[in-house]
Structure formats: C-alpha cells, structure tokens
Motif scaffolding. Sequence first.
Motif, mmCIF file in Angstrom:
data_model
loop_
_atom_site.group_PDB
_atom_site.id
_atom_site.type_symbol
_atom_site.label_atom_id
_atom_site.label_comp_id
_atom_site.label_asym_id
_atom_site.label_seq_id
_atom_site.Cartn_x
_atom_site.Cartn_y
_atom_site.Cartn_z
ATOM 1 N N VAL A 131 0.840 -1.192 0.000
ATOM 2 C CA VAL A 131 0.000 0.000 0.000
ATOM 3 C C VAL A 131 0.876 1.243 0.000
ATOM 4 C CG1 VAL A 131 -1.856 -1.174 1.251
ATOM 5 C CG2 VAL A 131 -0.137 0.136 2.527
ATOM 6 N N HIS A 132 0.295 2.337 -0.483
ATOM 7 C CA HIS A 132 0.941 3.633 -0.304
ATOM 8 C C HIS A 132 0.700 4.063 1.142
ATOM 9 C CE1 HIS A 132 1.833 7.915 -0.712
ATOM 10 N NE2 HIS A 132 2.504 7.597 -1.814
ATOM 11 N N PRO A 133 1.649 4.774 1.768
ATOM 12 C CA PRO A 133 1.453 5.165 3.178
ATOM 13 C C PRO A 133 0.149 5.889 3.449
ATOM 14 C CG PRO A 133 3.715 5.605 2.506
ATOM 15 C CD PRO A 133 2.984 5.166 1.273
ATOM 16 N N ARG A 134 -0.331 6.681 2.490
ATOM 17 C CA ARG A 134 -1.576 7.420 2.718
ATOM 18 C C ARG A 134 -2.779 6.485 2.858
ATOM 19 N NH1 ARG A 134 -0.279 9.259 -2.595
ATOM 20 N NH2 ARG A 134 -1.188 7.893 -4.173
ATOM 21 N N ASP A 135 -2.626 5.229 2.410
ATOM 22 C CA ASP A 135 -3.731 4.284 2.461
ATOM 23 C C ASP A 135 -3.682 3.367 3.679
ATOM 24 O OD1 ASP A 135 -4.791 5.237 0.039
ATOM 25 O OD2 ASP A 135 -3.382 4.011 -1.110
ATOM 26 N N LEU A 136 -2.721 3.588 4.556
ATOM 27 C CA LEU A 136 -2.681 2.813 5.794
ATOM 28 C C LEU A 136 -3.895 3.163 6.654
ATOM 29 C CD1 LEU A 136 1.095 3.197 6.724
ATOM 30 C CD2 LEU A 136 -0.042 1.031 6.170
ATOM 31 N N ALA A 137 -4.546 2.143 7.174
ATOM 32 C CA ALA A 137 -5.673 2.382 8.066
ATOM 33 C C ALA A 137 -5.169 2.816 9.441
ATOM 34 C CB ALA A 137 -6.506 1.104 8.196
ATOM 35 N N LYS A 138 -6.032 3.443 10.206
ATOM 36 C CA LYS A 138 -5.661 3.860 11.557
ATOM 37 C C LYS A 138 -5.218 2.659 12.382
ATOM 38 C CE LYS A 138 -7.388 6.276 15.650
ATOM 39 N NZ LYS A 138 -8.568 6.967 16.277
ATOM 40 N N SER A 139 -5.886 1.523 12.179
ATOM 41 C CA SER A 139 -5.518 0.305 12.912
ATOM 42 C C SER A 139 -4.126 -0.177 12.511
ATOM 43 C CB SER A 139 -6.547 -0.796 12.668
ATOM 44 O OG SER A 139 -6.649 -1.088 11.279
ATOM 45 N N ASP A 140 -3.745 0.019 11.235
ATOM 46 C CA ASP A 140 -2.396 -0.352 10.787
ATOM 47 C C ASP A 140 -1.348 0.493 11.504
ATOM 48 O OD1 ASP A 140 -3.253 -2.265 8.910
ATOM 49 O OD2 ASP A 140 -3.557 -0.719 7.377
ATOM 50 N N ILE A 141 -1.600 1.793 11.575
ATOM 51 C CA ILE A 141 -0.645 2.696 12.213
ATOM 52 C C ILE A 141 -0.492 2.360 13.692
ATOM 53 C CG2 ILE A 141 -0.192 5.118 12.804
ATOM 54 C CD1 ILE A 141 -1.713 5.850 10.201
ATOM 55 N N GLU A 142 -1.607 2.070 14.328
ATOM 56 C CA GLU A 142 -1.563 1.710 15.749
ATOM 57 C C GLU A 142 -0.802 0.399 15.954
ATOM 58 O OE1 GLU A 142 -5.668 1.660 16.774
ATOM 59 O OE2 GLU A 142 -5.793 3.849 17.060
ATOM 60 N N ARG A 143 -1.027 -0.575 15.057
ATOM 61 C CA ARG A 143 -0.324 -1.847 15.171
ATOM 62 C C ARG A 143 1.176 -1.659 14.919
ATOM 63 N NH1 ARG A 143 0.464 -6.610 17.582
ATOM 64 N NH2 ARG A 143 1.154 -8.248 16.145
ATOM 65 N N TRP A 144 1.524 -0.846 13.929
ATOM 66 C CA TRP A 144 2.929 -0.535 13.631
ATOM 67 C C TRP A 144 3.600 0.026 14.879
ATOM 68 C CZ3 TRP A 144 4.417 2.016 8.333
ATOM 69 C CH2 TRP A 144 5.806 2.218 8.267
ATOM 70 N N ARG A 145 2.915 0.946 15.543
ATOM 71 C CA ARG A 145 3.489 1.570 16.729
ATOM 72 C C ARG A 145 3.661 0.556 17.856
ATOM 73 N NH1 ARG A 145 0.196 5.669 17.092
ATOM 74 N NH2 ARG A 145 1.508 6.973 15.755
ATOM 75 N N VAL A 146 2.719 -0.348 18.012
ATOM 76 C CA VAL A 146 2.826 -1.390 19.042
ATOM 77 C C VAL A 146 4.050 -2.259 18.790
ATOM 78 C CG1 VAL A 146 1.782 -3.525 19.902
ATOM 79 C CG2 VAL A 146 0.388 -1.464 19.661
ATOM 80 N N LEU A 147 4.238 -2.661 17.536
ATOM 81 C CA LEU A 147 5.400 -3.488 17.201
ATOM 82 C C LEU A 147 6.700 -2.718 17.405
ATOM 83 C CD1 LEU A 147 4.184 -5.279 13.930
ATOM 84 C CD2 LEU A 147 4.211 -6.162 16.271
ATOM 85 N N GLN A 148 6.703 -1.449 17.056
ATOM 86 C CA GLN A 148 7.910 -0.643 17.213
ATOM 87 C C GLN A 148 8.290 -0.508 18.687
ATOM 88 O OE1 GLN A 148 7.568 3.481 16.081
ATOM 89 N NE2 GLN A 148 9.772 3.743 15.819
ATOM 90 N N GLU A 149 7.312 -0.249 19.519
ATOM 91 C CA GLU A 149 7.591 -0.027 20.939
ATOM 92 C C GLU A 149 7.908 -1.309 21.686
ATOM 93 O OE1 GLU A 149 4.184 2.121 22.305
ATOM 94 O OE2 GLU A 149 4.855 4.025 21.418
ATOM 95 N N ALA A 150 7.637 -2.462 21.063
ATOM 96 C CA ALA A 150 7.877 -3.741 21.729
ATOM 97 C C ALA A 150 9.328 -4.180 21.669
ATOM 98 C CB ALA A 150 6.984 -4.826 21.109
ATOM 99 N N ASP A 151 10.125 -3.585 20.786
ATOM 100 C CA ASP A 151 11.513 -4.016 20.604
ATOM 101 C C ASP A 151 12.420 -2.788 20.581
ATOM 102 O OD1 ASP A 151 13.980 -4.995 19.736
ATOM 103 O OD2 ASP A 151 13.058 -6.507 18.443
ATOM 104 N N PRO A 152 13.382 -2.686 21.510
ATOM 105 C CA PRO A 152 14.293 -1.533 21.545
ATOM 106 C C PRO A 152 15.059 -1.331 20.238
ATOM 107 C CG PRO A 152 14.490 -2.811 23.569
ATOM 108 C CD PRO A 152 13.633 -3.612 22.633
ATOM 109 N N ALA A 153 15.256 -2.395 19.462
ATOM 110 C CA ALA A 153 15.967 -2.268 18.192
ATOM 111 C C ALA A 153 15.234 -1.369 17.213
ATOM 112 C CB ALA A 153 16.194 -3.645 17.566
#
Length: 363
Positions: A6-28
């Motif tokens: 997908v193009h970034p503009r087409d990411l759903a709000k739930s996708d962005i929230e999930r992305w953030r959850v995965l990012q915050e779960a790993d210090p890397a």
Amino acid sequence: MHVSIVHPRDLAKSDIERWRVLQEADPAFDSPFLSPEFTIIVGELQEQVRVAVLQDGQETVGFLPFERYPMGIGKPVAAGLTDAQGLVHVKDLELDPRELIRACGLGVFEFDHLVSGQPLLVGRHTRHPSPIIDLRDGYDSYVETVRQNSGKTYRSTAYKARKLQRDAGPLQHDYATTDRAALRTLLGWKTDQYRRTGRTDRFARPWIVELVERLLATDTEHFGGVFDVLRVDGQPVAGHFGLRTATTLAGWFPAYDTTYAKYSPGLIHHLAMAEKAAAAGIEVIDLGRGEKEYKEKLKNGEYEVMEGRVARPSAGASIHWALRVPVRKARGTVLASPILRSTADRALKTFGRLRTSLSSLAS
C-alpha cells in the motif's frame, strides 16, 4: 504469510496503531526513522514510497517501508538520509527474504543502515558501528564518562564556552524551538558544509527542504521533529535538526557558523543538547553511522547497522549488482583504511574549495 502493498496514505488507523505497538515492543526499532509517521510524511512528498503489510492469518506481524524504482530496484524510505532502516516486526518472525521482496515487486532491496536482528539479512553483508550518546543513567553520569574517556576534549570545550561568552556575549540554548528563521540559517550552514567538504548538497533538492519543514511542524507523544539552536548574544552560532521517538533522538543535520569555528561551537552545542534532551525524557541520542571526530569524542556506546542487499534472480538485480556492488566495495575499502579515508577526505575538501571558488567567480 500474506503481503499487501500500500501507499502510506492508504494505511488504516488500525495499521498505524499496530505498527506503533510493534515498534515499541523491541528496543531495536526505537528510531524515529522506523516510525510510521516518518514514512507517511515522506510518502506525501515521494510517490514511489510503499509499505509492505505482512499478515499471518488474522494477525499483522510486520511492516516494511520501502521505495520502488524501475527495474524492480528497492531502497529504504528516504534512502541516503536515514540512519535506521528495516522491517518492523513481531519477535521471532520467520520469513524468506527473497519471497518478501518478490511480493513487493522487487528484484533487489539495498540497505546501508539496517538495524540488527532483521530477518531480511541473507547472504553477505557488512557490519558498521553506529555511535550513540547513552543517557539512560542520566546526563551527569554521561558527562562523567566523557570526562574519563575524553577529558582533554571536555576541559577544552568548557574553556572555549567561557571564552566565547567573554568575547561575544552570553550563551543561550533553545531546545525544541520552532524558529523557522533560525532553521533556515541552520540549513544554510549545512549547505555551505556540504559544498566546503565536496559532498552533495542535500538541500539543493526542494523536497528535502519541504520534508524538514513538515517534520518540524510535527510534535506528538510518539514522534516529532526537534530543532535546537545555540545562540551567542541572541545570534545563532550552532544548531541541529533531528527526529525523536518518546525516548530516542536521531542526530540528523548538525551545523555551525564557521565564523566561530575556533570556539568549537559544535561540541558546545552537542553537550548542551544532550543535557536538554535528557531533561525532556530522551534516553539515547543516535549520532548515526560514520567516522567523524566529534562522534568519537562524544559517544559512550554504539549500536550496529548492516549494509548489503537482498536479491532474487532478475534483470534488475543483475543491473543493480553491476552498478552498485563494486562501488560499495571500493567505498568500504577506503572507509576501512585510515590512510585511504584521510586521503579521500582531503581530495573531497580540495574539490569543495575549487567548486566554491569557481562558484564565486561565476557570480
């Protein structure tokens, strides 16, 4: 494994929230360059930006931001600008990297700042240290480490800060300011630095200037642009524009007024920035990969990033190998040798002086 592109503009709000959850779960993944906001904002300016959304059954297990070019050549988002790249994913994700890039419509995916622990790593790759200022034990503890490891530098910087005030006026450090006039001054210094040292001027590309301005206007709990400036008697003498998550500040565009070079304003500024950043909740300042004297003096730790590529049999991958791999190997050889690196740096600076002189004559 199902992969949607997908193009970034087409990411759903739930996708962005999930992305953030995965990012915050790993210090890397704690780098603003791996934040969804960074990819979305770059995508507003660069149409070739895409995101691979990986799903295992009903669960979204990863996000790979990338840019897609003709012949199936893929690069990280804002390639050449970022100090952290890669797939943001669940722990212990297993995948075939070549199948992933095939699903992305790519024959090859090149990277030079891939964060550690990536399932994308396959075949040969090169490891590089990426120095950091570790503030997790507080600013006072960091300063004590600098005193022990670079005592002469610390004492000299403190002396020059006092002398600068005696000679030019009181010092003032503004952290997280939105002063656009001062930002334009910083970008001008950076352009002069690029030209002086024979490098490509990134700000000659209007979209990068627009990117910085949009990032400066972004300030959320999880992500934002951070501009800080050191002033003497009210006038900017050094500054930095970078990006942050809640706890990591990515060093990006530092520069200073060369009129004050004898006072080492860059070092004075970085120590002031570290103190203010620590007070604002920043735990790590990522100085970015690269052999720079100031980084060696200021660092008290380092991460590791990878350089290489993932490729599958294709015409694009073959062309990419012929055009890029020998050049990358040659550059790696130069950077690995202090003598060759010093010679190359002198050659670039000579080119920069000649270019500046010719430009002055033409104007």
